[in-house]
Each structure stands twice: as C-alpha cells, then as structure tokens.
Design a protein around this motif. Sequence first.
Motif, PDB file in Angstrom:
ATOM      1  N   GLY A 232      -0.825  -6.484  10.585  1.00  0.00           N
ATOM      2  CA  GLY A 232      -0.333  -7.368   9.543  1.00  0.00           C
ATOM      3  C   GLY A 232       0.708  -6.734   8.649  1.00  0.00           C
ATOM      4  N   VAL A 233       1.026  -7.464   7.576  1.00  0.00           N
ATOM      5  CA  VAL A 233       2.038  -7.054   6.604  1.00  0.00           C
ATOM      6  C   VAL A 233       1.392  -7.059   5.221  1.00  0.00           C
ATOM      7  CG1 VAL A 233       4.301  -7.547   5.615  1.00  0.00           C
ATOM      8  CG2 VAL A 233       3.865  -8.060   8.018  1.00  0.00           C
ATOM      9  N   ALA A 234       1.674  -6.022   4.444  1.00  0.00           N
ATOM     10  CA  ALA A 234       1.108  -5.907   3.092  1.00  0.00           C
ATOM     11  C   ALA A 234       2.227  -5.853   2.065  1.00  0.00           C
ATOM     12  CB  ALA A 234       0.233  -4.667   2.984  1.00  0.00           C
ATOM     13  N   VAL A 240       8.966  -1.744 -13.165  1.00  0.00           N
ATOM     14  CA  VAL A 240       9.981  -0.737 -13.426  1.00  0.00           C
ATOM     15  C   VAL A 240      10.849  -1.264 -14.563  1.00  0.00           C
ATOM     16  CG1 VAL A 240       9.990   0.165 -11.069  1.00  0.00           C
ATOM     17  CG2 VAL A 240      11.533  -1.713 -11.678  1.00  0.00           C
ATOM     18  N   LYS A 241      11.751  -0.459 -15.045  1.00  0.00           N
ATOM     19  CA  LYS A 241      12.587  -0.880 -16.155  1.00  0.00           C
ATOM     20  C   LYS A 241      13.403  -2.112 -15.762  1.00  0.00           C
ATOM     21  CE  LYS A 241      16.046   0.713 -19.469  1.00  0.00           C
ATOM     22  NZ  LYS A 241      16.941   1.827 -19.877  1.00  0.00           N
ATOM     23  N   ASP A 242      13.233  -3.186 -16.535  1.00  0.00           N
ATOM     24  CA  ASP A 242      13.988  -4.423 -16.365  1.00  0.00           C
ATOM     25  C   ASP A 242      13.745  -5.115 -15.030  1.00  0.00           C
ATOM     26  OD1 ASP A 242      15.202  -4.018 -18.869  1.00  0.00           O
ATOM     27  OD2 ASP A 242      16.758  -2.774 -17.966  1.00  0.00           O
ATOM     28  N   GLY A 243      12.597  -4.836 -14.372  1.00  0.00           N
ATOM     29  CA  GLY A 243      12.396  -5.509 -13.103  1.00  0.00           C
ATOM     30  C   GLY A 243      10.990  -5.353 -12.555  1.00  0.00           C
ATOM     31  N   LYS A 244      10.750  -6.034 -11.461  1.00  0.00           N
ATOM     32  CA  LYS A 244       9.517  -5.922 -10.689  1.00  0.00           C
ATOM     33  C   LYS A 244       9.897  -5.331  -9.332  1.00  0.00           C
ATOM     34  CE  LYS A 244       6.731  -8.134 -13.597  1.00  0.00           C
ATOM     35  NZ  LYS A 244       5.483  -7.574 -14.179  1.00  0.00           N
ATOM     36  N   LYS A 245       9.393  -4.132  -9.038  1.00  0.00           N
ATOM     37  CA  LYS A 245       9.713  -3.486  -7.768  1.00  0.00           C
ATOM     38  C   LYS A 245       8.660  -3.867  -6.735  1.00  0.00           C
ATOM     39  CE  LYS A 245      11.316   0.769  -5.655  1.00  0.00           C
ATOM     40  NZ  LYS A 245      11.786   2.148  -5.891  1.00  0.00           N
ATOM     41  N   PHE A 246       9.136  -4.288  -5.567  1.00  0.00           N
ATOM     42  CA  PHE A 246       8.210  -4.671  -4.514  1.00  0.00           C
ATOM     43  C   PHE A 246       8.365  -3.741  -3.312  1.00  0.00           C
ATOM     44  CE2 PHE A 246      12.056  -7.246  -3.932  1.00  0.00           C
ATOM     45  CZ  PHE A 246      12.374  -7.023  -2.605  1.00  0.00           C
ATOM     46  N   PHE A 247       7.257  -3.493  -2.652  1.00  0.00           N
ATOM     47  CA  PHE A 247       7.209  -2.686  -1.433  1.00  0.00           C
ATOM     48  C   PHE A 247       6.569  -3.543  -0.340  1.00  0.00           C
ATOM     49  CE2 PHE A 247       7.062   0.087  -5.064  1.00  0.00           C
ATOM     50  CZ  PHE A 247       7.874   1.163  -4.736  1.00  0.00           C
ATOM     51  N   ILE A 248       7.202  -3.567   0.819  1.00  0.00           N
ATOM     52  CA  ILE A 248       6.687  -4.319   1.959  1.00  0.00           C
ATOM     53  C   ILE A 248       6.370  -3.325   3.076  1.00  0.00           C
ATOM     54  CG2 ILE A 248       7.079  -6.237   3.543  1.00  0.00           C
ATOM     55  CD1 ILE A 248       7.213  -7.011   0.578  1.00  0.00           C
ATOM     56  N   TYR A 249       5.149  -3.383   3.597  1.00  0.00           N
ATOM     57  CA  TYR A 249       4.721  -2.503   4.686  1.00  0.00           C
ATOM     58  C   TYR A 249       4.209  -3.364   5.840  1.00  0.00           C
ATOM     59  CZ  TYR A 249       4.122   0.505   0.529  1.00  0.00           C
ATOM     60  OH  TYR A 249       4.291   1.175  -0.652  1.00  0.00           O
ATOM     61  N   ARG A 250       4.423  -2.879   7.061  1.00  0.00           N
ATOM     62  CA  ARG A 250       3.814  -3.526   8.216  1.00  0.00           C
ATOM     63  C   ARG A 250       3.182  -2.481   9.122  1.00  0.00           C
ATOM     64  NH1 ARG A 250       6.343  -2.868  13.105  1.00  0.00           N
ATOM     65  NH2 ARG A 250       8.592  -2.434  13.156  1.00  0.00           N
ATOM     66  N   THR A 251       2.212  -2.930   9.901  1.00  0.00           N
ATOM     67  CA  THR A 251       1.632  -2.027  10.901  1.00  0.00           C
ATOM     68  C   THR A 251       2.631  -1.872  12.050  1.00  0.00           C
ATOM     69  OG1 THR A 251       0.526  -3.935  11.890  1.00  0.00           O
ATOM     70  CG2 THR A 251      -0.743  -2.610  10.328  1.00  0.00           C
ATOM     71  N   LYS A 252       2.415  -0.873  12.868  1.00  0.00           N
ATOM     72  CA  LYS A 252       3.361  -0.583  13.953  1.00  0.00           C
ATOM     73  C   LYS A 252       3.474  -1.761  14.895  1.00  0.00           C
ATOM     74  CE  LYS A 252       4.594   3.006  17.275  1.00  0.00           C
ATOM     75  NZ  LYS A 252       4.232   4.350  17.838  1.00  0.00           N
ATOM     76  N   LEU A 253       2.353  -2.390  15.189  1.00  0.00           N
ATOM     77  CA  LEU A 253       2.349  -3.563  16.053  1.00  0.00           C
ATOM     78  C   LEU A 253       2.082  -4.806  15.209  1.00  0.00           C
ATOM     79  CD1 LEU A 253       0.255  -2.188  19.055  1.00  0.00           C
ATOM     80  CD2 LEU A 253       2.753  -2.369  18.890  1.00  0.00           C
ATOM     81  N   VAL A 254       3.021  -5.735  15.231  1.00  0.00           N
ATOM     82  CA  VAL A 254       2.839  -7.024  14.560  1.00  0.00           C
ATOM     83  C   VAL A 254       3.513  -8.098  15.402  1.00  0.00           C
ATOM     84  CG1 VAL A 254       2.714  -6.129  12.194  1.00  0.00           C
ATOM     85  CG2 VAL A 254       4.929  -6.720  13.171  1.00  0.00           C
ATOM     86  N   ASP A 255       3.190  -9.331  15.126  1.00  0.00           N
ATOM     87  CA  ASP A 255       3.877 -10.435  15.778  1.00  0.00           C
ATOM     88  C   ASP A 255       5.364 -10.396  15.427  1.00  0.00           C
ATOM     89  OD1 ASP A 255       1.491 -11.311  16.799  1.00  0.00           O
ATOM     90  OD2 ASP A 255       1.129 -12.752  15.168  1.00  0.00           O
ATOM     91  N   GLU A 256       6.192 -10.867  16.353  1.00  0.00           N
ATOM     92  CA  GLU A 256       7.633 -10.875  16.113  1.00  0.00           C
ATOM     93  C   GLU A 256       7.985 -11.704  14.876  1.00  0.00           C
ATOM     94  OE1 GLU A 256      10.202  -9.209  17.542  1.00  0.00           O
ATOM     95  OE2 GLU A 256       8.556  -8.082  18.485  1.00  0.00           O
ATOM     96  N   ASN A 257       7.228 -12.768  14.649  1.00  0.00           N
ATOM     97  CA  ASN A 257       7.485 -13.604  13.472  1.00  0.00           C
ATOM     98  C   ASN A 257       7.266 -12.860  12.163  1.00  0.00           C
ATOM     99  OD1 ASN A 257       8.246 -15.840  14.872  1.00  0.00           O
ATOM    100  ND2 ASN A 257       6.282 -16.905  14.715  1.00  0.00           N
ATOM    101  N   ASP A 258       6.495 -11.769  12.209  1.00  0.00           N
ATOM    102  CA  ASP A 258       6.198 -11.011  10.992  1.00  0.00           C
ATOM    103  C   ASP A 258       7.165  -9.867  10.757  1.00  0.00           C
ATOM    104  OD1 ASP A 258       4.113 -12.692  10.576  1.00  0.00           O
ATOM    105  OD2 ASP A 258       2.544 -11.320  11.236  1.00  0.00           O
ATOM    106  N   LEU A 279      12.389  -6.262   9.212  1.00  0.00           N
ATOM    107  CA  LEU A 279      11.569  -5.093   9.544  1.00  0.00           C
ATOM    108  C   LEU A 279      11.506  -4.865  11.054  1.00  0.00           C
ATOM    109  CD1 LEU A 279       8.542  -5.365   7.079  1.00  0.00           C
ATOM    110  CD2 LEU A 279      10.610  -4.000   6.856  1.00  0.00           C
ATOM    111  N   SER A 280      12.552  -5.294  11.766  1.00  0.00           N
ATOM    112  CA  SER A 280      12.552  -5.121  13.218  1.00  0.00           C
ATOM    113  C   SER A 280      12.604  -3.649  13.600  1.00  0.00           C
ATOM    114  CB  SER A 280      13.748  -5.854  13.835  1.00  0.00           C
ATOM    115  OG  SER A 280      13.663  -7.236  13.589  1.00  0.00           O
ATOM    116  N   ALA A 285      10.060  -1.635   3.516  1.00  0.00           N
ATOM    117  CA  ALA A 285      11.253  -1.998   2.757  1.00  0.00           C
ATOM    118  C   ALA A 285      10.859  -2.133   1.300  1.00  0.00           C
ATOM    119  CB  ALA A 285      11.859  -3.301   3.271  1.00  0.00           C
ATOM    120  N   ASN A 286      11.835  -2.039   0.424  1.00  0.00           N
ATOM    121  CA  ASN A 286      11.544  -2.232  -0.999  1.00  0.00           C
ATOM    122  C   ASN A 286      12.764  -2.798  -1.694  1.00  0.00           C
ATOM    123  OD1 ASN A 286      13.093   0.061  -2.525  1.00  0.00           O
ATOM    124  ND2 ASN A 286      12.141   1.066  -0.755  1.00  0.00           N
ATOM    125  N   GLY A 287      12.560  -3.341  -2.855  1.00  0.00           N
ATOM    126  CA  GLY A 287      13.635  -3.891  -3.658  1.00  0.00           C
ATOM    127  C   GLY A 287      13.150  -4.161  -5.062  1.00  0.00           C
TER     128      GLY A 287
END
Length: 779
Positions: A232-234, A240-258, A279-280, A285-287
């Motif tokens: 799955g994906v978490a 953070v200063k002036d923002g909300k920082k997000f981190f996206i993680y996935r397992t090594k094997l996931v559905d292509e749609n994910d 995340l292909s 990833a983060n932002g």
Amino acid sequence: MINFLCCPCFAQDDSLKTQGYQERQKFSKIYIHFDSDNYVPGDTVWFKAYLIQAGNIKEVPRNFYFEIYTPNGHLEKRVTAPIYESTASGSVILPDTKGLQDVYCRAYTLNFLKETNGNGYIKRITVSQVNVSRTSQDSTAVLPRFLPEGGDWIDGLPSLVAFSFTDNSDMPVAVRGVVKCDGKVLADFKTQHDGMGSMTMIPEAGKEYIAEWKTADGLNHYTALPQRKHLGVAIHVNDVKDGKKFFIYRTKLVDENDKNLTLVATIEGYQIYRAKINLSQNEAANGVIPLKDLPTGIMEIKLLNADSVPIAGRLTFVNNLNYEFEVDTKFTTVDKRKRGLNQIRLSVKDTLRSNISVSISDYNWANRANWDDNIISNLLLTGELRGKIVNPYYYFSSKIDSVSGALDLVMLTHGWRKYQWTDTTWRQTVGSLVDHNYLTIAGEKNVGAKLSKGLPDTDISVIIQAADSSSVLVPLKTDKYGAFFKDGLIFYGDAKLYFRTTDKTIQESLYKTPISNGLIDSIPVSNFNLKEEFPVLAGSSKNSSGLPVEYILNRNIKTLKEVRIEAKALTENQKVDEAYTSGIFSGGISKNFNIGNDKKAENFVSLFQYLLGKIPGLEISNATSLNPTAIWRRDPVTFFLNNRKSSAYDIRNIGMSEFDYVKIYDPSMGGIFGAYGGVIAVYTKKGKGYDFNTQESKYATLRGYSPVMKFYSPRYATGVNLSIPDYRKTLYWNPNIIFDKKIKEYLIQFYNNDLANSFKLVIEGLNSNGRLTHIEKVF
C-alpha cells in the motif's frame, strides 16, 4: 527522479464531494449561544443560533428547527424560526418536572440533518436540582484506541500511530506503556495531552505487536495493535514554516494504479491545493502545501490513485489567526449592590456589518470551567469532528509548539474516523424533503371539481391575517389540477387565510384543501444515544449545592412578573409602519417615505422617477419606461410588494395614486432578506389591512413560525414593584445587536438581582466576512 506537479487551486472540488470518502466532511455547521450555563425546571431558555454552510454565511437555508428532548429521548418542545444573516433566535420553556436533571437540545436545518445522518446539532443543557443526586457512572473501564496516520498501518513503511485513552464518560485517561513484539520491548509510549499521544514505528511483516499499559491504579492492560496491510501507500504530514509538509511512501510492490497519485487538500469542501505525484520509479515523495492567505480551519488532505479512488487521508489544522473581529467593551457603570444599575458600552471599529449576541448572568450560576466550547472552537474545530473533545477552546489559546502539537493529536484521533451512511431507510425518508424559501402556501391537487377536469389556470387571491392582526394580500395561480404554491412568507403563530376568487365553487373547495406551510415535521433521531458524556469537570459549578441559601429556598421564582415599559408617542411614520409591516419588515434601519401624505407624489410617472436622487448610491435607470432597473453597489435591488417578493416590472405598472408607504434598506441591511443590493419594500393603500367578520367569513388556518417572546428585564428606576424578590439568573440577554458603518456603538443597561456579587459577560457573533468573535469576562 521524483516527478510531481503542484498547482494551488481555489475552485470548489465538486467531483470529489461525490466520493464515499467525502461522507466524513460536514459542510454545514451550527453553533448555539445560550443565555445561561445552567437552568432549573420551568426556566425559559433563550438562544441564538449561528449557521455556516461550506464556509459561507450568505448561502444558508431559510428555516431553522430547535427541539428539547428528555434524557430518554422524548421530544418535549419544538421551535421553528426564520434564518436571517446566518442566524436564528428564539426561546423555549423547559419542562417543570420534579427530578428533571438534564435535557438535550437538538438543532438543525434540513441540509444539516442530511449531513449528520439525521442527528443534527445535539448539546446537553444542564438543569440544576436541589437535593437531587446525579447517578454516578462507572468510569473505571478504559477504552484504548490506536489509530495509524492516514488510515492504514502498512508493513515496512514508517508510520505515525496516534492513540487515545478515555473512560466510559469519554473523558481522557492518562496512561503509560510499552509496545512489545515476541516478548521484547520495542518502544515506550505515554499520553501527552488529555489522554492522547503518538509514536512512530516501522512494522515488520508477520510480526504481532502488543501494547502493554498501566493506568493510575497500577493495573496492567494489554491491547493488540491494529491489523496491517502488506502492500500500500502511506502518508505523513507535519508542520513547517508557512506550510504543511507531506511525505508519501509506498511499498516496493503495489498496484500500478497506486503509482500515479493525486494529492488534494480542501478546506470547507473547497479545493485549495492539488499535486500530481509519480511514484513509478521511486518509493517516496514529499512536498509543501503553502498556507499563506488560507482561512483558518480544518484542512483535509486526500491521496487519490489513478482511478481517483481515495487510498489515504489526513486531517490537519490551519491556524492563520485570521478568524476574529474585535468588539471593545467599556464598563461605564458597575454597581453590584442590590438592584444596582450597570452600563457597558460596546463598540466595533470595523465598518463591516456585524451581528452579535450578548448574555450577562449571575456568576453564582455560571460554569467555572475554562476553555469550554464556544462559537470559535465549535465553528472552526469541534463542529467537524466526532466524540467528546475536552476544553476545545484551549487549542486557540496560543500558537506555541505545545498547543499546536496537542491540536494535531486531536486531528489524528477525533479526525481519524470517517462519517458513513448506515441508515438507508432514514436517507430515503429525508431525501424526498424540500427546504423552501421561508414559509409557503402550498395547496394539493384536485381542490375542486371544476379544476380537476383540467380547466385553464385560475387566479386566486389569499389574504393572510397573522396572529398580530397584520394582513397582506398574496396573488396565487392554480395549475390545471388545482395545485398552487407561493413561498417567501414570514409570519409568527397561526395565521388565518381568506380565499377570494370569482368562482364560488372553487372558493368553497379551497377551504377544504390541505395547505402546507413548507416546514418539515420533527424526524426521529437516528442512533440517538443520550448518555452523560459531559461529567462535571474540576473547577466547574454545575449544581446548586454551592449557591446561596436564598437561591435554594426560592428556586421556583424564575423572573419578575411586573415590568413597566415606558415608550414615547409614535410618530406618523411609525404609525404607518405598524399598520403595514410585520416580521423582518417591522422597524429596522431604513429610509421611509409616507407617499400617501405627499401631495406632490402623483405628479410623478412612476415610483422609480419619484425615488430618483433621493437615496445616495441608489442607481435607477429607465425610471419612466416599462422596464426600469435599480442597482446599488453593483448589485440589483430586491423588491417587495405588500411584504411579498416582487419585481421592478410589476411595481412600475402600479399607478402613483395607489402607493401609500415605501421602506428602503441599503445593502448593509439587505442581508437580512438575502438581498445584498438592498431592498425596496412598497405598500399600496389596498394592502393596509383587511377586516372580516369571522362569524360570516370562512377561513383556513396556516401555522407560522413559533411566536417570539421578548426578553424583559426590570427597570427599577421606573418603579417596578420592589417587594417581589429578584433571583434572576440571566440579567441581560440580547440576541441581535447589529453594527455597521453607521452604527458603531451600543449601550447595554441592566439591573442587578438581589444576590449577585459578580457578573458573567459573554459576547459572541459573526460579521459579513464570516469572522467570529468570542468575549468572556467576569466582573
């Protein structure tokens, strides 16, 4: 290479609202300001409701419902009221039942019922009794909750796991413990604020994790941590200063749609941020979501896969400190002596229109707990979350790290669960109901033998005579089946309807026709669970045991019965105003013209020509043509004819000799009518009133809004009977104080009762920009 495209966006995300995941979000909010913290049986409860829909104060429904239930779920009282400027007010008398301890209020609009699965806004109203003990609850059982951020706990991915511990009364419990796997301690944890906390872990596939924890009594408890997903994906979010920082993680094997994802952030259902995340080739990833210029409130972050199916979500709070407007209070006279006169001058510097409510009560009856829920904490926080949140206003006390961190724990726990529709029968019942524009006159089909045969449309006149004897003529037109409909009416109590038509057979049938006022009947509460979820907090005063003996011995004296009201003689304009107007048209701040007494009026071709140049800012075009227009501050003016919504064309077709009275409300007052370009209310001489011999004239009865009781307080300077004891709990209540560019100050005057030595002042309200105010002072 991390590939994602960010695009801040301020358009409403309608497509996402249809997703089942979106059922958690409530787009309507209701908050109620009561005149007192607690009551005794038989007391009058005065209230002011504030309503917001999708963060908007201009597009709320028109009809408001307020109900009182006993703890066993029995409906005792019901009040209906029109909504003006996103507010409604009224009063209700509590049951005078011996042994009554508490009651529950239920408030709603039709939209709010749909969004809360039939429950509405439910709040306990504390009723104090003398020598009546409350049933104590077993608070020894502790309910643990372990909630992985984003919704799922996934093997091999770093995860923040929030937790909360509460007793049977939903009150927080402090615990500390460890997480074990295969008998080994992997992590320590303890509650950090009001029974909440969090810890970070990376679970391994095939392992089982057990939380071992202790309460203050030293007893050991064991709880299995949540089930995990293997793939799955978490998501993780932090400040953070002036923002909300997000981190996206996935397992090594996931559905292509994910692997091809979209991150969407919304506030009040409006999309404010969107990012495409690929995340292909990468597993993370983060932002940063920028927060500049965003409104304060709960942000919902959703992660959608390639099929636009939500796979993870998170609530977080944005606090840009831009949610308040200031009301200054100056205590010009404070006299705590028996029946002393007190004066407070309120002022608002801002020129925006503000609508506030004010209560002043005897502090002996006040709830002494700090950080209680109020208009700010409710409309910005608790109104969107589930479960009991203790001391919610604490989270607005500061932006320091400890408070912000505690607020994020609220998001991770109370905001983790989603709303789900489970009662399909209830949905089908309420789904067919319609929310009308105020009251209606709606007649069913087949009202007469002639009409049922499909004859052409028939003109009908109905005269509505309200309980206060004011009357108005309303034209109706039936369809070929005999049905008729008019909305936009406002009156209180039972009104008499007198029908007039040229066909006496049809007229006779009209009196036999079931007529609807457009209001909905009370709908049973879905999953109504009235438990004691609000136990007394430390430092609170919610019972009568600490009151002076005079209150206890005279507890049945609710208010003074003798009140002397002095008024000046009415002016000619005031007499005309009383003759014609009622409801929201009565009184108010307006420019009035008594055309019936103006001999020059008949020299004008039309009312529009008559008004030219008389009102600064009102732009009238084509005043003598058949299609005049009226614009005020770039918005069209709304017209009413004899208290009924009309058009410029209809009013242009009326001769000047027919007009008697005109009231003009500028745009700052037009919001009361939902008309932001101002209002021109016109009254013809024929609309002044209609007298009927009720013994000879038939009439139908139509129920209006609940009659409004006026809050009276004694004026001892005018000679109120001083021999009557005064043990009032509420010393002053005014639900509708208006400020705008013309009205900058308001003087409050009230007299003390016989016993109070301190007063509690509460001011709450909102302005035309949707900003809020809450002031609470003891003096």
